[in-house]
Design a protein around this motif. Structure first.
Motif, short mmCIF file in Angstrom:
data_model
loop_
_atom_site.label_atom_id
_atom_site.label_comp_id
_atom_site.label_asym_id
_atom_site.label_seq_id
_atom_site.Cartn_x
_atom_site.Cartn_y
_atom_site.Cartn_z
N ILE A 112 0.85 -1.21 0.15
CA ILE A 112 -0.06 0.01 -0.04
C ILE A 112 0.82 1.05 -0.09
O ILE A 112 1.49 1.39 0.97
CB ILE A 112 -0.81 0.07 1.30
CG1 ILE A 112 -1.78 -1.43 1.24
CG2 ILE A 112 -1.81 1.12 1.33
CD1 ILE A 112 -2.55 -1.26 2.68
N PRO A 113 0.73 2.16 -0.96
CA PRO A 113 1.44 3.39 -1.07
C PRO A 113 1.48 4.12 0.41
O PRO A 113 0.35 4.18 0.79
CB PRO A 113 1.14 4.02 -2.37
CG PRO A 113 0.65 3.10 -3.16
CD PRO A 113 -0.02 1.96 -2.18
N ALA A 114 2.44 4.82 0.74
CA ALA A 114 2.42 5.54 1.92
C ALA A 114 1.41 6.66 1.80
O ALA A 114 0.88 7.06 2.95
CB ALA A 114 3.69 6.07 2.22
N SER A 115 1.13 7.16 0.58
CA SER A 115 0.36 8.42 0.50
C SER A 115 -1.07 7.96 0.98
O SER A 115 -1.98 8.73 1.23
CB SER A 115 0.49 9.01 -0.88
OG SER A 115 0.24 8.08 -1.74
N PRO A 135 -5.32 -2.84 4.53
CA PRO A 135 -4.30 -3.68 5.16
C PRO A 135 -5.20 -5.03 5.41
O PRO A 135 -6.34 -5.05 5.71
CB PRO A 135 -3.82 -3.09 6.37
CG PRO A 135 -4.78 -1.77 6.56
CD PRO A 135 -5.55 -1.53 5.40
N ASP A 150 -2.35 5.82 3.08
CA ASP A 150 -2.70 5.91 4.53
C ASP A 150 -2.60 7.16 5.11
O ASP A 150 -3.19 7.45 6.01
CB ASP A 150 -1.79 4.74 5.36
CG ASP A 150 -2.06 4.74 6.73
OD1 ASP A 150 -3.47 4.37 6.95
OD2 ASP A 150 -1.38 4.67 7.70
N HIS A 151 -1.65 7.88 4.54
CA HIS A 151 -1.65 9.41 5.18
C HIS A 151 -3.12 10.10 4.72
O HIS A 151 -3.49 10.82 5.58
CB HIS A 151 -0.46 10.13 4.28
CG HIS A 151 -0.60 11.59 4.79
ND1 HIS A 151 -0.33 11.96 6.07
CD2 HIS A 151 -1.22 12.80 4.03
CE1 HIS A 151 -0.68 13.39 6.29
NE2 HIS A 151 -0.83 13.73 5.17
N LEU A 152 -3.43 9.78 3.49
CA LEU A 152 -4.61 10.61 3.14
C LEU A 152 -5.84 10.28 3.90
O LEU A 152 -6.62 11.02 4.14
CB LEU A 152 -4.86 10.54 1.79
CG LEU A 152 -3.92 11.35 0.67
CD1 LEU A 152 -3.80 10.87 -0.67
CD2 LEU A 152 -4.20 12.92 0.76
N ILE A 153 -6.14 8.99 3.98
CA ILE A 153 -7.18 8.54 4.76
C ILE A 153 -7.11 8.95 6.27
O ILE A 153 -8.24 8.91 6.79
CB ILE A 153 -7.49 6.89 4.79
CG1 ILE A 153 -6.55 6.17 5.52
CG2 ILE A 153 -7.56 6.69 3.31
CD1 ILE A 153 -7.05 4.73 5.68
N GLN A 154 -5.99 9.31 6.69
CA GLN A 154 -6.03 9.75 8.03
C GLN A 154 -6.39 11.10 8.31
O GLN A 154 -6.14 11.73 9.29
CB GLN A 154 -4.66 9.38 8.63
CG GLN A 154 -4.65 8.02 9.04
CD GLN A 154 -3.34 7.61 9.99
OE1 GLN A 154 -3.31 8.05 10.86
NE2 GLN A 154 -2.29 7.23 9.38
N ARG A 155 -6.45 11.94 7.24
CA ARG A 155 -6.83 13.48 7.24
C ARG A 155 -7.87 13.61 7.96
O ARG A 155 -8.90 12.78 7.69
CB ARG A 155 -6.97 14.19 5.67
CG ARG A 155 -5.56 14.32 5.50
CD ARG A 155 -5.58 15.13 4.09
NE ARG A 155 -6.28 16.35 4.35
CZ ARG A 155 -5.88 17.70 4.62
NH1 ARG A 155 -4.24 17.59 4.92
NH2 ARG A 155 -6.44 18.68 4.58
N ILE A 163 -8.17 5.74 -3.45
CA ILE A 163 -6.97 6.61 -3.50
C ILE A 163 -5.75 5.46 -4.18
O ILE A 163 -4.96 6.11 -5.23
CB ILE A 163 -6.53 6.87 -2.39
CG1 ILE A 163 -7.13 8.05 -1.65
CG2 ILE A 163 -4.86 7.43 -2.41
CD1 ILE A 163 -7.08 8.41 -0.29
#
Lengths: 494, 445, 494, 445
Positions: B81-84, B265, B86-91, B336
Motif C-alpha cells: 500500500i503506497p504511503a500516501s 491492510p 494511509d496518510h490521506l485517509i488519516q486526514r 486512492i
C-alpha cells in the motif's frame, strides 16, 4: 478553482506508482486475458495527493468543530488509537494464519470481549458483526435460532415508533413481521400498548435504551418482565450505550441481546461512513446460539472456532457466519486502546459528562427552542419545531443556517415521533466553552428565526459553504451514479 | 483524563445551570436497583505510553507476515500500500467526518464516493456500483438477496469452488428465513451450468475461484439466464481484474468483490471493503448507499447521497437492506490506491502478481510428490501435497514460513481435499520467499 | 469563528496528557524547586487537536496547489519519505549510542554521502550542516581554515549582486569583508568586474549557479580559472542544484565547495520554515578541513570521528563543530528515500522537467509579463515589473491578486538586481494541466492590470484569504511577540 | 516515475511551444565539456516497496533504544511523544508549506509560532523568544554572538561543565574569526563566578549542567553583570524547567535550550529544535525569525514575521545572523506537545523524570565501587565507575543495555574523567530497565 474528477485529469502514460519490471514468465491464465482497457485514468502521485487533499478541504469534521449529530455520537477520535491499529504484528496479520502464530491477536480480541462483558454485565459476546446494523441482525438471528431450537420460531418483532430504521429493516431481513408500538407523551414506549401487543407470536422486542428521544426507558425492567413472560426475547439497540457506560449494566435490566457500536461508545472513527464494528452481548439463554467464528480459551492457549460443525461439537448451535473473517480487528484495537486509556473510572466519567453536556444544552436552550419532552435527558437533547411555528423557517432551514455560523447541524427529522425534530448530541469531548459558543449561536438563530424581518438567512442558507443547497430531486430523478466518458460528437466521427 | 475537557468547576457550574444537585439527579430515570454504585472490576485510566506497552505486548505474540515468507491468500492478500494512501485517509476531514448527510459541507467524501463507484463499475465491467459494503462476503450475500427481490424467486444456488466463508454468509443471509440455499461442496465436480432451475433466483460463482481457477463465465451466464436466473459473481482477489476478462464482459448480472487487495491492510480480517456492481436496470434494488451527481442552487456541480428511498433510514421495514454504516474509509483507501495505480499501474501490478505466482508454481512443481491442481490461475493455486496440508502448514510455521491456507480449514475435512494447500503470491513475493517455501516443504514433506 | 490563542483557552485542571502516578521518592533537587507557576494553559487533547487542525486550515500548502516560489523550490513531498524517517531503528536512535549499535545508521549516512559525491563529482562531503545557510558557513570556514593553514587567511569574499542574503551574511559571520560584483545585462556575473576585484586579499567567491535569476552562469569554468589563479577558492551556492542534478556535475566546473539544500533538490518537506539540511561537498584541497563529526569506513565497519583531536590524528585539520550532533538524520533518511525512488535516471528527469516547466511558463507568459532576460532559463523564470509600468499596480499588488485566484504568489522583489522582480519556479512535480491553468490566470491578471478600469482587484487584494493585508509596519513599530495575560483592571484589585 | 506528471507527449508539446528542438537546447548555457552525456553510476528508479526494503535493511542493523533499556542522555532524551503530535505536524498544511512570507495565507504557521514564542518565554522565565534555531548548541552559539554585539566585547567565557558539543559550537561560531573564547575543561574546578573580566561579553553556563548538577545561578549572574558581561544559560534538558527555578528568575540574560525533549524524536541527533529567549531590551539584536501580532486591513487580529531588518534576506551582510531556514516543524511539534501537557502535565512529567532518576541513582548507589557524583540533579547524573566508562558501555551494549554516555566520548580523555558515566532516566524508564542496568553493571564491573 473546483477540483475536477479523477477521470477528468486522465492522461495515459502517467502512473502514481512504480513497480519492478515483470520477470519473464509463462502465462498460465488459460486464455482469459482481458482484451480491452479498463478505462482507469492515469495520474502521477503529486496529482493524486493534491486531489484528495483538496477534496478533503471541503469536508466538515469533528477535528475542526463540534458535530452535534444526535444519535450519531461524533466524539473526539484519539490519534493513539490510529497508531495502535497500525502496529506491526497487529495491523498486518492475515486472517488465516495458523492460530499458533496469532495468539496475541486472539488474546487482544478476548481482552476486548472481557471489557464488554464487564461493562454490560452480560455473559457472552459475539465479536464478528461488521457494524451496528449487522449486530442487530446477529442478535435477532440468535433469538430466532433459540426460538427455533425450542420448536417455536414465532412471527413478529415489536419495534417502538421512535426506533432507528435499522430495527424494522433488520427484523424483516430476519424473516419477521414488524409491529410498531406507539410512544407516550413523555417520549417513552407505551407500556400498555406493549402489553397488548405481546402474545405467542411475538419473537422479540427491539428497544433502544436510552431511546432515540434521548430518554432512559424508565420501565425497562418491567418491559423485560413482560417480554419474558410472553416467551419472547428482549433485544436492546445499544446505539446509545455511551450515555450509561460505567453507570448502568444492561445485564441488570433483563436484556437478552444488545449490540454495541464501537464507533459511538468507544470512539472508533466514523470515516465518513464507516467502517464500523458491532459486537453483540448475549444473556445466558442466547449464549449457545452465537455466530461463528468465536474464540475459546484454555490452558493450551486461544483457539478459533470457525466452523459450525466444530461449534456443534462443543454444544454451540451457531446460526452460522455473518461476514468473511473474524470481525473488525482494526476497530477492536482502537476500541481496546480507548478503553485502556479511559479505564473503568474514565468510562464512567464519559457517560456522566455526555449526559451533563446534553442537559446543559437543554437547560440553556429550552426557553428559545421547544424541548420535545420534560425532564432530564440523557446524552442528547431533543427539540421539535413548534418554536418555528408561523416563522416561515423550517427545521431544515434552521439547520442549514447553522452551517453559515460554522457549525455542523444537529440531526433533523429524526426521531419520527416528534414533528420537525432537532436532536442535539454534544458528547463528552466538547468543552463548556464550545457549548457556550454553540448555545449563544443557537439562541441568536432562534431569535432571528422567530422574530420579524427577512428570513433568507435561513431559507437561502447555506451561503458560506463549499456548496449551496443541492438539488436532491434531480439527483434521484435522473440518477448519475458514475462518471461517463463524453461521447464523441457525431461530427468528430467523420 | 486527557480526552475530557470539563473541569470540576465546569461540572458544578453546569449542574447549577441545569438545576441539578449532582450528576445522579440526571440519572433519575434509571431504576434504582440498576444504578451502579461501586466501580466495576476494571483498571483505572492510563497514560499513552502504558497503553502502548500493553497493545505492543499483544502484537509481540504474533508472527507478522511482513517479517516472514508468506503465501497466505484465500480471500485476503498482502499487497503493498503506497504511503500516501494511509496518510490521506488519516486526514481529519476524512477520518473524523460522518456519513455525508449534509452534502454542502461533505463534498470531499461525496466526490470520492462518486469516483469510487465509477472505478468499481469500470473494473468489474458493470454499469453501476454502490458506495461499498462491509466486505466481499456480505456483498455477495446482499447480491443474492437482490437477485431474490428481482426475480421474485426464493432459491439461491452456490456453485462449487466458491469460498466457503462466502457460501456460508450467503446461506446465513438468504437461508435463515427458511428459503432454500443450495451450497455445493467446494470440491464438488458438479457442472455449475446444470444447476439453475426455474425456481433459482441466482447462480453464485467465484472468479477466480477458491482454487484460483480462472474460467470463462459466459456458458454459466447463458445457463443462468436461460433458467430465468441471474449470474452473481464473487471476486475475492480484485487485482485479478487488472489482467483477466471482467465478469461484466461475460454476462454477469451482479459482481460482488472483496476490495481489500487495493489500499486496505490485512488487519487480521477486517475492516475490509465490499464492492457491489450491477446493471443499470437493477438500480432501484441495490442495497446500501449510492452517491449521485447533481447541481446546487447556484448551478455548480455537486454530489449527494441519493435514491435513499431504498434505505432503512427512510424506508424502514421496506428497505433493500438493513445496512447503515458501510466501509466508507476503506472505500476511500481503495479509491486512492486505484487512482495512484491507474490503468497502466494496475495492469502491471496484476502482471507482477501473475508472474510471481507462476514462478512459485514452477518452483513447487519441481518438488517430488507435489502437484499444482489449478490449470489456469491468476496469483493463487491449489497445491496437492502427499499429506494433510494442515499439518504441513503448522510444521512450516515453526520454521517461520507462512506456507499458505490448508483447504481443510475452510472446507469439509473429508476426502482428498485435506491434502490441498492454497498458495498465493503477490508483488511482494520475493525469490528468497519462494526459496524458503520450497526448501521448507522439502524438509517437512 | 476565529481560533483563539491557546492561552485564551486556558482552564487549569485540564491536561491533554495522562501520566502514571509519581512514585514516592526522595527529592534530590538541592532546593532548586520552581516556586511560581510557569503560566502554561490547560487544555484537553480534543481541544489541542482541534486548535491545530483549525490553524492548519488557514495555511496554503504544496499539497493543495502550485507554490511557485522562485528560489524556494516547493515541490511534491512524497509520503514514503515521511514513513521511512519514522521507521523504528532509525527515527528513535540516540546520537550517543555506542557506535557498534548504530552501524546501519552510519551506513545510511554514508550511502547518502556517496550519492551526493557521485551527483556532484566532488570527492568529499560534510554532512552535519543543519541547513543551507549553515552549509555556507561550513564551506567558508573550510576555505578559511585552508587559507589559514597555508599562512594566508585573506580578507575579502566576492559576492554577486544577485546573491541570496545568506551569502554576504555568512561571509561576514566568517570574518570576511564582502565586496559585491555587479551583473551584466544578460543576468550573469560581470566577468570583467570579477577579474578587477580578484586579488591577493580575496579569500573566495560565492556564486550561485544556476544563479538567482534562474540562469546558468555560462562563464563558470572561466570564473573558476580566474579565482584559482588568484589563489582564492570557489564557493558555489547550490540552492539551485535541482536544475542540473544528473546533467551537470559541479565538480566538472572547478568548484571547491557547494552546499546542497536537501529540501530543495531532494524534497525534504519545508515544514513552514524548516528543519533543513545542508551537506557541503568539497574539492580535494578542502577535504582535509571538514568539520567534525564525520564518518570513516574500514573493514571493521563504520566509525564516527567526533573530536578534533581524533580527526587531527588522521590528518584532518577540522575547523571544529557546527551543531550539537552529527547532522539532520531525519532529513538524510527522507533524501535518501527520494534518491532511491528516483534513481539516477529519475533525478536527471527531475532536472529536465523542472527546466522544461520553467521555460514553458516563460514562453507562455513572455508576451504579457516582461521577462528580465533573454534566452532559455533554467528552473525558474524571472520577470521584472516593466509590464506594470503606469498601471497603478505594483508587483506586490499583482502577487496578492494571485491569492484571490487560488494560487500562492511567486517570489517577489528578489533578486534585487531586477526592478520589482517576479520569480516563478514551478518545479518538475507540476503537471502541464496545472501550468496551463496557471498561465491562463496570469495572462488574465496581466491584462486586467495593464488594461483600463478599476484596479482594486489588485490594490485591495487579497479579499478571499483568511486575512486581508496585514499591517506589517505596526507589527515592527510596536512589537508584540508573545501573548501577555490581561492585566487585571485597578478596580478589581480593591 | 510516480512523482513526475509530464508525459512524453506533454514534453514534446511544451518544447514546441518553447521553440526548442530538444531538452538539450535548454541547457545551451552549460559549457559543453561539463554536459553529462552518459548516465552516472547510480541505480535506476525503484518501486516504493523496494525502497522500503532498502531503508529497512539499514534500520535492521541498529539497536533501537525503544527495544532496549536505555539510560542515554547528555543532550538528547528519549521521552514519550503523544500520537497526536506526530499526526498534526504531518498535516499537509503544516508539513508542505513554506516560511510564511505571505501572511494572508499562512496564519496557521504564524499563530503557532507566536504561541511557541510565548511558551518558550514562559518556560525560560524570559521576556521574549524567537521562532526557533537549529538546535540547542547553535542557539547557544548565537546567544554568545548576540552578547558580543550587545556588549561590544569580543571575549566569550564558557564555564566548566558545559556540554562539550555546545562549547565547541560556541568556539567555532565565536572564535573562528580570531576572537578569544575561553572554554574551561568540563571537569575544571574553576569557580565560574571568578571568570568574567572586563573584556568578557558573556559567561556561558549550563543548567542543569553536563553532570546533571542543578545549582543556583544567581551568584553567577551577579558576577557576570558586575563585570559588565551577560549571563548566557544553556539548557539541554528542557523538561527540567517544569520542576526547577527558571534561568530567567535567576538573572539570566539569554537562555538557549535544546527543545528536543518536548515533541521531537531523537532521530539520531537531528533535526532537533533550538529555543532562544532573552530580555525585551535586546529585541533588535535577536537572531532568526520573530513572529509578531498585528491587524489586517479589516481590523482583525493576525500574525506576521516581523523585525526582519535584523535578518539576512533584508539586511544581508549587516544581519544579526545568517540563519534562514530554522526548525519550524520541530518548533510546531514542541508547541503542540507543550500545549497537551499544559501547566499540570509538564509539572507531573518533570516530577516523574526526577523520581525515576532518583530511583535509578539509589539502585546504582547500592553497587559496590560505584558512586553518584552529582549532589543535586534533575533526571541525569554522573556515575563514577571503578574502570573506564567507555569499556563498560560497550560491554553493556553487548548485553542489550544502553547504559549511558561515557564522559570520555565528549570530554578530554585524560584524568579521572574517563571513569565517569552519564546516566539519564525519563518517564519511560521502567523498574525492569533499572534492574537490567544494575544487574548488567554488577556482571560487567
Amino acid at each position: 478553482h473546483e477540483e475536477p474528477l479523477l477521470f477528468e485529469q486522465d492522461q495515459q502514460g502517467r502512473s502514481g506508482v512504480d513497480l519492478p519490471e515483470v520477470p519473464r514468465h509463462k502465462t498460465r491464465l488459460g486464455g482469459m486475458e482481458r482484451k480491452a482497457p479498463i478505462g482507469l485514468p492515469g495520474l502521477s502521485e503529486p496529482q493524486v495527493v493534491r486531489h484528495f487533499v483538496r477534496l478533503s478541504q471541503t469536508n466538515y469534521a469533528i477535528d475542526a468543530g463540534i458535530y452535534p449529530l444526535g444519535s450519531c455520537t461524533m466524539k473526539h477520535n484519539p490519534r493513539l488509537n490510529e497508531k495502535m491499529a497500525r502496529m506491526p504484528g497487529l495491523g498486518d496479520l492475515h486472517p488465516l494464519q495458523p492460530v499458533s502464530t496469532v495468539q496475541g491477536a486472539l488474546a487482544l480480541i478476548e481482552s476486548l470481549a472481557d471489557w464488554l462483558r464487564t461493562l454490560t454485565g452480560m455473559p457472552a459476546v459475539a465479536m464478528s458483526p461488521a457494524a451496528g446494523a449487522q449486530g442487530e441482525l446477529c442478535g435477532l438471528m440468535a433469538i430466532r435460532a433459540a426460538l427455533t431450537a425450542a420448536g417455536d420460531p414465532r412471527k413478529k418483532v415489536l419495534v417502538p415508533e421512535s426506533a432507528h430504521g435499522t430495527n424494522p429493516a433488520t427484523a424483516v431481513q430476519c424473516g419477521y413481521a414488524v409491529e410498531a408500538i406507539p410512544s407516550t407523551d413523555d417520549g417513552r414506549m407505551d407500556l400498555a400498548a406493549l402489553e397488548a401487543a405481546l402474545g405467542p407470536d411475538v419473537a422479540a422486542i427491539m428497544l433502544t435504551n436510552p431511546n432515540t428521544c434521548g430518554l432512559f426507558e424508565r420501565d425497562i425492567v418491567k418491559v423485560a418482565e413482560l417480554v419474558h413472560k410472553a416467551g419472547a426475547y428482549f433485544y436492546c439497540d445499544g446505539a446509545n450505550f455511551n450515555a450509561i457506560v460505567g453507570r448502568v449494566r444492561p445485564g441488570d435490566l433483563g436484556i437478552d441481546a444488545m449490540h454495541i457500536n464501537l464507533h459511538k461508545t468507544f470512539s472508533t472513527p466514523h470515516g465518513g461512513g464507516g467502517p464500523g464494528s458491532g459486537p453483540v452481548v448475549f444473556s445466558e439463554p442466547l449464549a449457545p446460539f452465537v455466530p461463528v467464528p468465536y474464540i475459546r480459551h484454555d490452558s493450551a492457549g486461544f483457539h478459533l472456532v470457525e466452523r459450525q460443525d466444530d461449534a456443534e461439537e462443543e454444544g454451540i448451535h451457531s446460526f452460522g457466519r455473518l461476514k468473511g473473517f473474524h470481525g473488525q480487528m482494526g476497530m477492536f484495537i482502537r476500541a481496546l486502546t480507548y478503553m485502556l486509556s479511559h479505564g473503568g473510572d474514565g468510562l464512567r466519567q464519559v457517560a456522566e459528562d455526555a449526559v451533563l453536556n446534553a442537559n446543559y444544552l437543554l437547560a440553556s436552550l429550552q426557553d428559545v427552542l421547544s424541548p420535545a419532552y420534560d425532564g432530564p435527558c440523557m446524552h442528547e437533547a431533543l427539540f421539535d419545531d413548534s418554536f418555528l411555528k408561523d416563522s416561515g423557517v423550517e427545521t431544515l432551514d434552521f439547520a442549514k443556517a447553522m452551517i453559515d455560523e460554522g457549525f455542523h447541524p444537529m440531526t433533523i427529522y429524526f426521531p419520527l415521533v416528534v414533528h420537525g425534530a432537532l436532536l442535539i448530541e454534544p458528547t463528552e469531548t466538547e468543552s463548556k466553552e464550545t457549548l457556550d459558543r454553540f448555545i449563544a449561536t443557537m439562541r441568536a438563530l432562534a431569535q432571528a428565526a422567530t422574530g420579524e424581518g427577512d428570513k433568507t438567512r435561513f431559507t437561502a442558507a447555506p451561503r458560506l459553504a463549499p456548496r449551496r443547497r443541492l438539488d436532491e430531486t434531480q439527483a434521484a430523478r435522473k440518477p448519475r451514479l458514475r462518471w461517463q466518458p463524453e461521447t464523441a460528437p457525431a461530427e468528430a466521427a467523420e | 483524563m486527557r480526552y475530557l475537557p470539563l473541569t470540576a468547576d465546569d461540572r458544578s457550574a453546569m449542574l447549577a445551570r441545569i438545576g441539578a444537585g449532582s450528576i445522579d439527579d440526571l440519572y433519575v430515570d434509571v431504576p434504582e436497583a440498576a444504578r451502579l454504585t461501586a466501580p466495576l472490576d476494571l483498571p483505572d485510566h492510563r497514560s499513552e505510553f502504558e497503553v502502548e506497552r500493553e497493545i505492543a505486548a499483544f502484537a509481540g505474540r504474533n508472527l507478522s507476515p511482513g517479517t516472514a515468507p508468506s503465501f497466505l491468500g484465500a480471500g485476503a492478500y498482502r499487497h503493498h500500500i503506497p504511503a500516501s494512501v494511509d496518510h490521506l485517509i488519516q486526514r481529519s476531514e476524512f477520518l473524523t467526518s460522518y456519513t455525508p448527510y449534509q452534502p454542502e459541507i461533505s463534498q470531499g467524501t461525496l466526490q470520492a464516493l462518486f469516483e469510487f463507484q465509477t472505478q468499481v463499475a469500470l473494473l468489474t465491467g458493470m454499469e453501476v456500483a454502490n458506495a461499498s459494503m462491509y466486505d466481499g462476503a456480505t456483498a455477495l450475500g446482499e447480491a443474492a438477496l437482490m437477485a431474490k427481490r428481482i426475480t421474485k424467486r426464493h432459491k439461491v444456488v452456490v456453485a462449487p469452488a466458491v469460498h466457503p466463508h462466502y457460501a456460508e454468509v450467503v446461506r446465513t443471509l438468504c437461508g435463515f428465513t427458511g428459503d432454500p440455499v443450495l451450497v455445493c461442496d467446494t470440491g464438488d465436480g458438479a457442472d455449475p451450468a446444470a444447476l439453475p432451475d426455474d425456481e433459482t433466483a441466482c447462480l453464485v460463482v467465484q472468479y477466480p475461484d477458491l482454487y484460483g481457477q480462472v474460467r470463462d463465465l459466459r456458458p454459466l451466464a447463458e445457463a443462468a439466464h436461460k433458467a430465468g436466473a441471474l449470474l452473481v459473481v464473487a471476486v475475492t482477489e480484485v487485482v485479478a481484474l487488472g489482467l483477466v476478462t471482467a465478469p461484466g464482459d461475460m454476462g454477469a448480472d451482479v459482481v460482488a468483490c472483496e476490495g481489500q487487495s487495493i489500499g486496505v491492510p490485512l488487519s487480521y480480517g477486517g475492516p475490509h471493503v465490499g464492492l457491489f456492481a450491477t446493471r443499470q436496470k437493477f438500480l432501484r434494488q441495490i442495497p446500501g448507499r449510492l452517491c449521485g451527481e447533481t447541481i446546487d442552487q447556484d448551478g455548480r456541480r455537486g454530489y449527494v447521497l441519493t435514491l435513499s428511498a431504498r434505505e432503512q433510514h427512510i424506508r424502514r421495514e421496506k428497505a433493500t437492506s438493513n445496512i447503515c454504516t458501510n466501509a466508507g474509509l476503506c472505500a476511500l483507501a481503495f479509491c486512492i490506491h486505484l487512482s495512484l495505480l491507474g490503468e497502466a499501474g494496475l495492469r502491471k501490478l496484476a502482471e507482477l502478481n501473475h508472474a510471481r505466482a507462476v514462478q512459485t508454481a514452477e518452483a513447487l512443481e519441481a518438488i517430488d510428490g507435489v502437484t499444482v491442481e489449478t490449470s489456469a490461475f491468476f496469483n493463487e493455486f491449489a497445491l496437492r501435497l502427499p499429506r494433510p496440508a494442515a499439518e504441513v502448514v503448522e510444521a512450516m510455521a515453526v520454521r517461520g514460513v507462512l506456507a499458505g491456507v490448508p483447504l481443510s480449514r475452510l472446507a469439509p475435512r473429508e476426502g482428498g481435499q485435506q491434502d490441498i494447500l492454497l498458495v498465493a503470491a503477490t508483488e511482494l513475493t520475493q525469490d528468497s520467499d519462494i526459496q524458503a517455501l520450497v526448501e521448507g516443504l522439502k524438509e517437512v514433506l
